[in-house]
Design a protein around this motif. Structure first.
Motif, PDB file in Angstrom:
ATOM      1  N   ASP A  59       0.806  -1.218   0.000  1.00 55.31           N
ATOM      2  CA  ASP A  59       0.000   0.000   0.000  1.00 55.31           C
ATOM      3  C   ASP A  59       0.844   1.275   0.000  1.00 55.31           C
ATOM      4  OD1 ASP A  59      -2.713  -1.112   0.179  1.00 55.31           O
ATOM      5  OD2 ASP A  59      -2.041  -1.879   2.110  1.00 55.31           O
ATOM      6  N   ARG A 115      -0.991  -2.837  -4.452  1.00 59.60           N
ATOM      7  CA  ARG A 115      -2.407  -3.171  -4.284  1.00 59.60           C
ATOM      8  C   ARG A 115      -3.197  -2.539  -5.439  1.00 59.60           C
ATOM      9  NH1 ARG A 115      -4.523  -5.399  -0.187  1.00 59.60           N
ATOM     10  NH2 ARG A 115      -3.299  -4.392   1.440  1.00 59.60           N
ATOM     11  N   GLY A 116      -4.053  -3.322  -6.051  1.00 61.63           N
ATOM     12  CA  GLY A 116      -4.878  -2.835  -7.157  1.00 61.63           C
ATOM     13  C   GLY A 116      -4.227  -2.976  -8.519  1.00 61.63           C
ATOM     14  N   ILE A 117      -3.058  -3.603  -8.598  1.00 64.31           N
ATOM     15  CA  ILE A 117      -2.370  -3.732  -9.887  1.00 64.31           C
ATOM     16  C   ILE A 117      -3.232  -4.490 -10.899  1.00 64.31           C
ATOM     17  CG2 ILE A 117      -1.077  -5.826  -9.243  1.00 64.31           C
ATOM     18  CD1 ILE A 117       0.170  -2.992 -11.533  1.00 64.31           C
ATOM     19  N   GLN A 118      -4.005  -5.453 -10.427  1.00 65.06           N
ATOM     20  CA  GLN A 118      -4.847  -6.217 -11.355  1.00 65.06           C
ATOM     21  C   GLN A 118      -5.997  -5.373 -11.900  1.00 65.06           C
ATOM     22  OE1 GLN A 118      -5.043 -10.659 -10.229  1.00 65.06           O
ATOM     23  NE2 GLN A 118      -4.779  -9.566  -8.291  1.00 65.06           N
ATOM     24  N   ASP A 119      -6.345  -4.295 -11.200  1.00 64.52           N
ATOM     25  CA  ASP A 119      -7.341  -3.360 -11.723  1.00 64.52           C
ATOM     26  C   ASP A 119      -6.705  -2.421 -12.744  1.00 64.52           C
ATOM     27  OD1 ASP A 119      -9.329  -4.415 -10.069  1.00 64.52           O
ATOM     28  OD2 ASP A 119      -8.826  -3.035  -8.435  1.00 64.52           O
ATOM     29  N   ARG A 120      -5.426  -2.131 -12.557  1.00 67.59           N
ATOM     30  CA  ARG A 120      -4.737  -1.223 -13.479  1.00 67.59           C
ATOM     31  C   ARG A 120      -4.255  -1.939 -14.728  1.00 67.59           C
ATOM     32  NH1 ARG A 120      -2.668   0.234  -8.324  1.00 67.59           N
ATOM     33  NH2 ARG A 120      -0.633  -0.667  -8.750  1.00 67.59           N
ATOM     34  N   LYS A 164      -5.377  -5.113 -16.704  1.00 64.36           N
ATOM     35  CA  LYS A 164      -6.421  -6.153 -16.818  1.00 64.36           C
ATOM     36  C   LYS A 164      -5.912  -7.413 -17.501  1.00 64.36           C
ATOM     37  CE  LYS A 164      -9.796  -3.441 -15.315  1.00 64.36           C
ATOM     38  NZ  LYS A 164     -10.379  -3.587 -14.046  1.00 64.36           N
ATOM     39  N   TYR A 201       1.088   1.984 -20.397  1.00 64.47           N
ATOM     40  CA  TYR A 201       0.999   1.985 -18.931  1.00 64.47           C
ATOM     41  C   TYR A 201       2.387   1.784 -18.326  1.00 64.47           C
ATOM     42  CZ  TYR A 201       0.093   0.675 -14.137  1.00 64.47           C
ATOM     43  OH  TYR A 201       0.122   0.616 -12.763  1.00 64.47           O
ATOM     44  N   GLY A 217      -3.554  -8.466  -3.360  1.00 66.91           N
ATOM     45  CA  GLY A 217      -4.916  -8.065  -3.637  1.00 66.91           C
ATOM     46  C   GLY A 217      -5.818  -8.105  -2.415  1.00 66.91           C
TER      47      GLY A 217
END
Length: 147
Positions: free
Chosen positions: A76, A85-90, A92, A114, A146
C-alpha cells in the motif's frame, strides 16, 4: 399555600433535571457504544485479514512478495516502485502482467503505454526481472497483494 406551591415547583424542577440527565446519559452511552462497535468492527476486519493472509496460497504469495518484491514495492506504499495493491485493476491483461514481472525490459521495448508511464515516473529505472517465477507463483503474489 405559597410554601406548598414552592415545593411543587421544586419537585417538578427536580423531575425535569433527572429526566434530562437520564436522556444525556443515554445519548452519551449510545455514542460510546457506536464508537466501541466501530472499533470492534475494525479490529475484526484486521484480524480476519491477518488470518486470511497467513493461510493457503496467499501465505506463499506473502513469502514470495517479501523475498522478491518488498525491496522496491510496498503493498500500500510507494517505495522505489509503485504500491502494488490494485495492480490487477490497473493491468487487466493477466498475461501482460506476468510478462512484465518476468521481463520488464521486453514489455517496455514493446511500447506498452501503462508500463512506459511507470518507467518514466520512477526515474527510468527498469524493474528487476524474475524469469524463474511460475504463473502459479505470480498468481500467489497477486493474491496476497490483492487482499
Amino acid at each position: 399555600m405559597n410554601k406548598e406551591l414552592g415545593y411543587v415547583w421544586e419537585g417538578t424542577f427536580l423531575v425535569v433535571v433527572v429526566i434530562i440527565g437520564m436522556w444525556v446519559v443515554q445519548v452519551l452511552g449510545n455514542i460510546g457504544a457506536s464508537i466501541d462497535e466501530q472499533a470492534d468492527a475494525e479490529v475484526a476486519k484486521t484480524e480476519k485479514k491477518a488470518v486470511v493472509q497467513l493461510t493457503g496460497n496467499s501465505a506463499k504469495g506473502k513469502a514470495l512478495f517479501d523475498e522478491k518484491c518488498a525491496t522496491c514495492h510496498g503493498v500500500d506504499k510507494e517505495l522505489t516502485g509503485p504500491a502494488l495493491r490494485g495492480i490487477q485493476d490497473r493491468v487487466k491483461d493477466k498475461k501482460l502482467l506476468h510478462d512484465w514481472i518476468r521481463n520488464s525490459p521486453a514489455v517496455l521495448k514493446a511500447g506498452n503505454p501503462y508500463f512506459q508511464g511507470l518507467y518514466e515516473k520512477y526515474g527510468k529505472v527498469s524493474m528487476s526481472v524474475f524469469p524463474s517465477l511460475t504463473d502459479e507463483e505470480i498468481d500467489n503474489i497477486l493474491l496476497y497483494i490483492g487482499m
